[in-house]
Write a protein that holds these residues in place. Structure first.
Motif, short mmCIF file in Angstrom:
data_model
loop_
_atom_site.label_atom_id
_atom_site.label_comp_id
_atom_site.label_asym_id
_atom_site.label_seq_id
_atom_site.Cartn_x
_atom_site.Cartn_y
_atom_site.Cartn_z
N LYS A 1 -36.63 10.83 31.63
CA LYS A 1 -37.36 12.01 31.22
C LYS A 1 -38.09 12.05 32.01
O LYS A 1 -38.09 10.99 32.90
CB LYS A 1 -38.09 12.00 29.65
CG LYS A 1 -39.52 12.90 29.92
CD LYS A 1 -38.86 14.02 29.12
CE LYS A 1 -39.84 15.83 29.30
NZ LYS A 1 -39.84 16.92 29.29
N PHE B 1 -41.88 13.94 34.03
CA PHE B 1 -42.58 14.23 34.08
C PHE B 1 -43.03 14.86 35.12
O PHE B 1 -43.43 14.25 36.35
CB PHE B 1 -44.18 13.78 33.63
CG PHE B 1 -43.95 13.69 32.14
CD1 PHE B 1 -43.51 15.34 30.86
CD2 PHE B 1 -43.14 12.35 31.45
CE1 PHE B 1 -43.22 14.35 29.46
CE2 PHE B 1 -43.12 12.20 29.83
CZ PHE B 1 -43.14 13.14 29.28
N ARG C 1 -41.02 9.87 21.38
CA ARG C 1 -40.79 11.16 21.04
C ARG C 1 -40.21 12.14 21.36
O ARG C 1 -39.53 13.10 20.63
CB ARG C 1 -42.46 11.83 21.49
CG ARG C 1 -43.47 11.46 21.11
CD ARG C 1 -44.63 11.47 21.93
NE ARG C 1 -46.04 10.84 21.16
CZ ARG C 1 -46.61 11.30 20.06
NH1 ARG C 1 -45.79 13.16 20.40
NH2 ARG C 1 -47.46 11.20 19.91
N LEU D 1 -38.01 12.14 18.41
CA LEU D 1 -38.55 12.88 16.92
C LEU D 1 -38.16 13.94 17.65
O LEU D 1 -39.37 14.28 17.05
CB LEU D 1 -39.53 11.96 16.55
CG LEU D 1 -39.46 10.87 16.44
CD1 LEU D 1 -40.84 9.70 15.93
CD2 LEU D 1 -38.51 10.75 14.77
N GLY D 2 -38.21 14.33 18.42
CA GLY D 2 -37.85 16.28 18.56
C GLY D 2 -38.29 16.57 19.41
O GLY D 2 -39.43 17.90 19.33
N LEU D 3 -39.98 15.36 19.75
CA LEU D 3 -41.64 15.71 19.96
C LEU D 3 -41.76 16.37 21.37
O LEU D 3 -42.26 17.30 22.16
CB LEU D 3 -42.49 15.15 20.10
CG LEU D 3 -43.05 14.56 18.19
CD1 LEU D 3 -42.86 13.47 17.90
CD2 LEU D 3 -43.14 15.65 17.79
N VAL D 4 -40.28 15.41 22.32
CA VAL D 4 -40.52 16.13 24.02
C VAL D 4 -39.11 15.99 23.74
O VAL D 4 -37.91 15.76 24.02
CB VAL D 4 -40.33 14.45 24.28
CG1 VAL D 4 -40.10 14.59 25.45
CG2 VAL D 4 -42.54 14.18 24.24
N THR D 5 -38.63 17.24 25.17
CA THR D 5 -37.25 17.62 25.07
C THR D 5 -37.51 17.09 26.74
O THR D 5 -37.74 16.93 27.60
CB THR D 5 -37.55 19.08 25.75
OG1 THR D 5 -38.19 19.92 24.40
CG2 THR D 5 -35.98 19.48 25.81
N PHE E 1 -32.89 15.08 15.98
CA PHE E 1 -33.54 15.05 14.65
C PHE E 1 -34.33 16.93 14.31
O PHE E 1 -34.15 17.17 13.04
CB PHE E 1 -35.16 15.02 15.61
CG PHE E 1 -36.28 15.48 15.24
CD1 PHE E 1 -36.11 13.84 13.95
CD2 PHE E 1 -37.08 16.00 14.37
CE1 PHE E 1 -37.48 14.14 13.17
CE2 PHE E 1 -38.08 16.35 13.89
CZ PHE E 1 -39.03 15.37 13.00
N LEU F 1 -46.75 7.16 15.31
CA LEU F 1 -46.94 7.38 16.22
C LEU F 1 -48.38 7.51 17.19
O LEU F 1 -49.28 7.25 16.11
CB LEU F 1 -46.71 8.96 17.01
CG LEU F 1 -44.87 9.24 16.69
CD1 LEU F 1 -44.64 10.27 16.66
CD2 LEU F 1 -44.02 8.17 16.88
#
Lengths: 299, 371
Positions: free
Chosen positions: B15, B17, B51, B54-58, B71, B85
């Motif tokens: 990932k 950012f 995250r 858990l599918g919260l962050v791509t 997820f 979390l």
């Protein structure tokens, strides 16, 4: 989907905000309708006292100026459901409850759709409260002579509910786009109370009273939903008074513009056009707000 | 929809950012019936990894699955995986019970389960209090109650010990052991090895978004070497004598002693006696896990002063932890985590809940601890 809608209803009903906003909604609708109704009645009294009106045999009950109280009250009260919608997603983002919401939903589109359906229903509930408050205020403040008939009343009430639902969705979309409850509420209120109304009057002034870009803006088109309905009604009644005497198109246009202005919708288009334009605005913000959260990284 | 295995797989997860690489090419898997520690200093990328799982962050690249599915393909994810979390929020004026009722509705489970989990985490008395008035520890318990609401097969916890009092930590330890003991999966992150050392079987250590060590905690422990610290009357003479005896690698420490790796106290004593060097003190020392953990992750920040007993040892001279991403210790496929017997099937028996904050006592540290 039913599970998620149930969860959204519980989110709303387990905090105080829904009634904390609903009480002022009702009070503002009631007070505004009452005040405008009383004012309109006074003006109507003065007008009908004039000799030339009397000699023409025009009775005080021939024109339902009371609709102006109804539309004005509805238009101003929609700012509360607008706030309610704006907080729907932005406060979840702000308080980070969105994390748990996403973790317990089958997918983001499912959660966001459930939210949309829930807030359409809540928008309608607010709409009914607004229409109720505005109707009671109009009844209490206006001379019975200038009140509209039941059917006409119902049509304006229906447009009021549609307008409230669309405002709620527009708020939801802006809140979802901006992600901050405070920022989105401030931006929406400044627009709905100051920027919208003032720009519409200015734009309409330069447009020589004809339907114009003001009626194509979000606030202008929303007001057109109720305002143009009211203006149409008064227009028809005046035409009946003319008893078949030819009225020029120009006179019709001018009168429509004046009535829309009085009903709080300067520069508005006809009902159906206003409806389409406002639906467009609501969907634009709503869909882009949801699209933004479809991809948002929740960190 | 999913295979029900309770297996977590993270494969080449990356990932960025903007320009910042938060996680780089991370791979590991977590088997059901085990507790895996996910360790690294603050900012190492632990939270971002969880995250993404858990599918919260791509993810920018790579993928992560639970039960063989990403997820968002789990259907009713709350029934499969529960998560605690960091910065998971509560509405300040919503009561603990109402908070749970919201998510019970979302998962389609009966309201009575809310009361069950509240009692399980020891918040039964606080059920009708507003979450905004909760202490940090109570909020952590409520977050855990939310995670357990759907009776999930997999638990993912990000720094769950934050804000918990020692009793709460001991309780959590026991609970997680028994949860995994029932054949379920636990992935728990922490920036402190000592905090989770007694709870975990397997460990993934990351630093700057990269895997530094991945394998059994016991293997990491075995990789440590002992050494002897001696305070001789004449250090140079002793080092010379040691070299003659074939014992090399002695290094001076900051406080004038010398450290000799891989020898016994007896060997040093014999050599010193033969060389006629007086010894004012001699002791055997083992590097603790925390020191190994520290060395594995110290690339991230400038290392603070080494603990005095290790003196000026060059990195790597003492103990042989596998270094770098290139050669992580891989858990063999299908290997059973050591230390206990996974059972399949039965629902884990939760330890008795703490009766409020002040009353329960006498919980032991997790079984299998080495403290």
């Amino acid at each position: 989907m039913g599970r998620l809608i149930n969860a959204e209803f519980r989110k709303i009903l387990t905090t105080k905000m829904w009634w904390g906003l609903m009480i002022p909604t009702f009070i503002v609708a009631l007070a505004m309708a009452w005040g405008v109704g009383a004012l309109t009645s006074d003006i109507a009294d003065d007008v009908y006292r004039e000799d030339f009106i009397k000699s023409a045999g025009i009775g005080k009950d021939s024109v339902s100026f009371g609709v102006i109280a109804l539309t004005r009250a509805i238009n101003i009260s929609t700012m509360f459901p607008l706030i309610f919608g704006a907080l729907a997603l932005s406060s979840e983002l702000h308080r980070k409850t969105i994390t748990t919401s996403f973790l317990t939903a089958s997918s983001r589109p499912a959660l966001l759709s459930a939210k949309a359906i829930t807030y359409v229903l809540w928008g309608a509930i607010y709409g009914i409260v607004i229409v109720l408050g505005a109707s009671l205020g109009t009844l209490a403040g206006s001379d019975s002579d200038i009140l509209p008939e039941g059917g006409q009343w119902m049509l304006i009430a229906l447009m009021g509910i549609v307008s409230t639902v669309l405002w709620t969705l527009l708020g939801l979309g802006v809140g979802a786009l901006m992600g901050s409850p405070v920022a989105s509420v401030i931006v929406l209120l400044i627009y709905a109370i100051i920027v919208g109304p003032v720009s519409e009057i200015v734009l309409t002034g330069f447009a020589d009273g004809k339907p114009n870009i003001a009626g194509a803006l979000p606030n202008g088109s929303a007001n057109g939903l109720t305002g143009s309905t009211a203006a149409d009604l008064i227009q028809k009644q005046i035409e009946e008074l003319a008893q078949g005497k030819p009225i020029s198109d120009r006179a019709v246009d001018t009168f429509q513009a004046a009535m829309r202005f009085a009903a709080g919708a300067p520069g508005a288009f006809a009902l159906w056009a206003s409806a389409l334009i406002f639906i467009g605005w609501s969907m634009l913000f709503f869909v882009s707000g949801l699209a933004r959260n479809q991809r948002r990284d929740i960190t | 929809m999913h295979d029900g295995s309770g297996r977590i797989v993270v494969q080449n997860l990356t990932k960025h950012f903007g320009q910042v690489g938060a996680v780089q090419n991370l791979s590991f898997h977590v088997e059901p019936g085990s507790v895996t520690g996910f360790l690294g200093p603050n900012g190492a990328g632990k939270t971002t990894t969880l995250r993404m799982l858990l599918g919260l962050v791509t993810p920018t690249a790579g993928w992560a699955t639970i039960n063989g599915q990403p997820f968002n393909h789990l259907g009713n994810p709350g029934r499969v995986v529960g998560a605690v979390l960091e910065a998971q929020g509560f509405h300040p004026t919503r009561s603990a019970r109402n908070h749970l009722r919201v998510y019970a509705a979302a998962m389609g489970i009966p309201d009575q389960r809310c009361d069950e989990v509240l009692h399980l985490v020891g918040l039964g008395e606080a059920a009708h209090r507003k979450a905004g008035g909760f202490s940090l520890g109570m909020k952590q318990r409520l977050a855990l109650a939310t995670a357990l609401l759907g009776d999930p097969q997999v638990l993912v916890l990000d720094e769950p010990a934050n804000g918990l009092d020692p009793e709460g930590i001991a309780w959590l330890r026991t609970f997680l052991r028994s949860f995994a003991g029932g054949g379920r999966t636990v992935l728990i992150s922490s920036h402190l090895l000592a905090e989770v050392e007694q709870t975990i079987d397997q460990v993934v250590i990351i630093s700057r978004g990269q895997t530094m060590y991945y394998g059994m905690l016991d293997d990491l422990r075995k990789s440590q070497q002992s050494r002897v610290i001696a305070q001789p009357s004449d250090p140079n003479k002793l080092v010379g004598a040691l070299q003659e005896a074939g014992l090399s690698g002695a290094t001076p420490t900051q406080d004038g002693k010398i450290a000799i790796p891989g020898v016994t106290v007896q060997q040093v004593g014999d050599v010193a006696a033969k060389a006629g060097v007086a010894l004012y003190g001699v002791q055997e020392e083992r590097a603790d896990l925390e020191e190994l953990f520290f060395r594995l992750t110290s690339g991230q920040y400038a290392a603070p002063q080494n603990p005095p007993q290790f003196g000026q040892l060059p990195p790597g001279a003492h103990g042989t932890p596998p270094g770098g991403y290139a050669a992580p210790v891989q858990l063999p496929q299908g290997a059973q985590p050591g230390g206990w017997n996974p059972q399949s099937g039965p629902v884990p028996q939760a330890p008795p809940p703490p009766q409020g904050y002040d009353q329960h006592q006498g919980y032991q540290g997790g079984q299998g601890g080495n403290a």
